[in-house]
Each structure stands twice: as C-alpha cells, then as structure tokens.
Design a protein around this motif. Structure first.
Motif, PDB file in Angstrom:
ATOM      1  N   CYS A   1      40.177  63.015  21.064  1.00  0.00           N
ATOM      2  CA  CYS A   1      39.317  62.128  21.840  1.00  0.00           C
ATOM      3  C   CYS A   1      38.093  61.805  20.978  1.00  0.00           C
TER       4      CYS A   1
ATOM      5  N   MET B   1      35.244  61.215  21.897  1.00  0.00           N
ATOM      6  CA  MET B   1      34.048  61.796  22.493  1.00  0.00           C
ATOM      7  C   MET B   1      34.102  63.315  22.566  1.00  0.00           C
ATOM      8  N   HIS B   2      35.290  63.859  22.581  1.00  0.00           N
ATOM      9  CA  HIS B   2      35.426  65.304  22.738  1.00  0.00           C
ATOM     10  C   HIS B   2      36.213  65.861  21.563  1.00  0.00           C
TER      11      HIS B   2
ATOM     12  N   CYS C   1      42.399  61.319  27.277  1.00  0.00           N
ATOM     13  CA  CYS C   1      41.595  62.529  27.278  1.00  0.00           C
ATOM     14  C   CYS C   1      41.536  63.081  28.696  1.00  0.00           C
TER      15      CYS C   1
ATOM     16  N   GLU D   1      39.287  64.897  29.861  1.00  0.00           N
ATOM     17  CA  GLU D   1      37.904  65.002  30.341  1.00  0.00           C
ATOM     18  C   GLU D   1      37.295  63.655  30.680  1.00  0.00           C
ATOM     19  N   CYS D   2      37.565  62.616  29.852  1.00  0.00           N
ATOM     20  CA  CYS D   2      36.914  61.324  30.096  1.00  0.00           C
ATOM     21  C   CYS D   2      37.909  60.189  30.272  1.00  0.00           C
TER      22      CYS D   2
HETATM   23 ZN   LIG Z   1      37.113  62.709  26.125  1.00  0.00          ZN
END
Ligand SMILES: [Zn+2]
Length: 68
Positions: free
Chosen positions: A9, A11-12, A23, A25-26
């Motif tokens: 990801c 972002m992660h 992802c 999470e997002c």
């Molecule tokens: Zn993410």
C-alpha cells in the motif's frame, strides 16, 4: 507472473500482500513493490536524462553567477 512479487500500500508500509488487491486499512489499490523507485531508477539509467540534468544544473549555476 513474476515470482516473489510483493504488493504494498502506498500509504501503509506494513501492508504487504502476495497479490494485487486493496489495502485492508485504507482500501487503496496495492502497488507492486519497486514501483515507487522504478521511475527514479529508470531516469538514472538513462544517459539522456543524466545529460539533461547536468545541462539544467549548469544553466542554473550560470544564471546564479550572473545575479551575483
Ligand atoms: Zn493503506
């Protein structure tokens, strides 16, 4: 299909999957690891791009010297 490819990801950094997807999470699309630096690596490998960067740097330096 490339073996050992990891999808991350943007972002992660802790999100790593063995296949493309979203992802957890997002919900962003996962990207193959290496995409982020692939462009940079490509630019550094390209002699034309290196020459262009040097020319631009020399131009900026000459411009700065004229100002001083
Ligand atoms: Zn993410």
């Amino acid at each position: 299909m490339a073996e050992g490819e990891v999808y991350i990801c943007p972002m992660h950094r802790n999100v790593r999957e063995a296949q493309a997807g979203k992802c957890a999470e997002c919900g962003m699309d996962l990207l193959p690891e290496g995409t982020r630096f692939g462009m940079l690596r490509h630019m550094v490998k390209s002699p034309l791009m290196l020459i262009a960067m040097v020319v631009v740097m020399i131009g900026v330096m000459m411009f700065a010297m004229k100002l001083l």
